[in-house]
Design an enzyme around this catalytic site. Structure first.
Site, PDB file in Angstrom:
ATOM      1  CB  THR A 146     -46.751 -25.378 -25.675  1.00 15.74           C
ATOM      2  OG1 THR A 146     -45.381 -24.934 -25.137  1.00 15.74           O
ATOM      3  CG2 THR A 146     -47.429 -26.046 -24.947  1.00 15.74           C
TER       4      THR A 146
ATOM      5  CG  ASN B 108     -41.323 -23.163 -23.921  1.00 15.01           C
ATOM      6  OD1 ASN B 108     -40.189 -22.737 -24.393  1.00 15.01           O
ATOM      7  ND2 ASN B 108     -40.715 -22.874 -23.199  1.00 15.01           N
TER       8      ASN B 108
ATOM      9  N   GLY C  43     -41.789 -34.097 -14.043  1.00 19.72           N
ATOM     10  CA  GLY C  43     -42.746 -35.589 -13.609  1.00 19.72           C
ATOM     11  C   GLY C  43     -43.512 -35.510 -13.020  1.00 19.72           C
ATOM     12  CB  ALA C  44     -44.404 -35.458  -9.744  1.00 23.64           C
ATOM     13  CG  ASN C  45     -45.552 -30.405 -11.585  1.00 19.68           C
ATOM     14  OD1 ASN C  45     -46.142 -31.441 -10.240  1.00 19.68           O
ATOM     15  ND2 ASN C  45     -45.217 -30.207 -12.019  1.00 19.68           N
TER      16      ASN C  45
ATOM     17  CG  ASP D 256     -45.247 -30.081 -15.340  1.00 21.09           C
ATOM     18  OD1 ASP D 256     -44.814 -30.251 -17.067  1.00 21.09           O
ATOM     19  OD2 ASP D 256     -45.392 -28.980 -15.016  1.00 21.09           O
TER      20      ASP D 256
ATOM     21  CG  ASN E 153     -38.263 -31.233  -8.168  1.00 25.02           C
ATOM     22  OD1 ASN E 153     -37.481 -31.927  -8.209  1.00 25.02           O
ATOM     23  ND2 ASN E 153     -38.853 -30.269  -9.512  1.00 25.02           N
TER      24      ASN E 153
END
Length: 301
Positions: A219, A181, A42-44, A251, A11
């Site tokens: 988490t 979480n 995903g990108a993170n 992430d 994103n």
């Protein structure tokens, strides 16, 4: 061999700093200029793993637009292999991130190309997914894509089931490490919806009810993380830091957890490392941009 293949979302984040998050129906003026940043869970995770020194490949989709070009360039500059990032006939995904000075955030996502991605689009990347030492997944892409990637994976499978939605039993049975979480765990376990997430005493039974083939790491934000195995559970305390922005903490935690497990760490040791890496992330603004490099993570106290 690729260390980690991340199958998931990409994103463009538009981040708006606020004094306080708005209530429903309320308009709140920003306290500083908005900024554009790379994002998507995903990108993170891909960038976080690459900054820890891992060989990372990203599989996903962006739009055939200027935002998609910018975003893939951002990942490539971090050393992430973007050959598996397809161009879709949809806009690049975008997230509007509202964040306060004390680190609270609310995020609205327009999925765009991320939800265009379908199982058949993974075909060019199946060999890469199968040969990776670990595959890291989230739920900002279609459930069928997650299931197909899990089925194709030959290495460690780490699933971050965010945002919360059901995951079929066959997919869960192939997950080695699940990282929800509290709210996501409750949703996966089919717990009754309540105004507050389940308490610490309820979490182990919920985690064990899911049928994963390995540990569940829940988490807990500022309270740390709860590691649940078939026969025991233990709390990994969070590092005490002055939080600025918690947007990318989960992430980064997932990427660091996979990183430590690939080094042969036990699950409790991996969770401690992930907690330390995530603690650095929350002291910085942004999500992807906040992920630390290995040398920036303080030694264990």
């Amino acid at each position: 061999m690729t260390d980690i293949v991340v199958v998931g979302s990409l994103n463009v984040d538009v981040v708006v700093p606020l004094a306080e998050l708005p209530a429903p129906g309320q308009t709140v003026l920003g306290v500083a200029d908005h900024r554009r940043a790379g994002g998507g869970k995903g990108a993170n995770q891909a960038v976080a793993a690459a900054r820890l020194g891992r060989r990372v490949a990203m599989v996903g989709a962006v739009g055939d637009d200027a935002e998609g070009e910018w975003l893939t360039g951002l990942l490539a500059a971090e050393g992430v292999d973007t050959a598996g990032v397809l161009r879709a006939p949809r806009p690049t995904g975008q997230a509007i991130v509202l964040v306060t000075a004390d680190g609270d955030s609310t995020i609205a996502v327009s999925s765009g190309a991320n939800m265009w991605l379908a199982p058949e689009h993974l075909a060019p990347s199946y060999d890469r997914i199968a040969s990776a030492r670990a595959v890291l997944l989230q739920q900002e892409v279609a459930a069928e894509v997650v299931a197909a990637a899990v089925a194709a994976a030959g290495g460690l499978v780490v699933l971050n089931p965010a945002p919360a939605r059901p995951v079929d039993a066959a997919t869960l049975a192939r997950v080695d490490i699940l990282v929800p979480n509290r709210g996501e765990l409750a949703a996966l376990a089919g717990a009754p919806a309540t105004a507050s997430p389940p308490g610490p005493a309820e979490l182990p039974a919920l985690a064990r009810s899911l049928g994963t083939r390995g540990p569940v790491v829940v988490t807990l934000g500022a309270d740390g993380a709860l590691v649940v195995t078939a026969d025991r559970e233990w709390l990994v305390p969070a590092e005490r830091v002055d939080a600025v922005d918690a947007t990318g903490a989960g992430d980064t935690f997932c990427a660091a957890l996979a990183d430590a497990l690939l080094d042969g760490a036990a699950i409790d040791e991996a969770a401690r490392w992930a907690s330390r890496v995530a603690a650095v992330t929350v002291t910085r603004p942004g999500a992807m941009a906040a992920a630390p490099r290995r040398a920036e993570v303080p030694a264990a106290s």
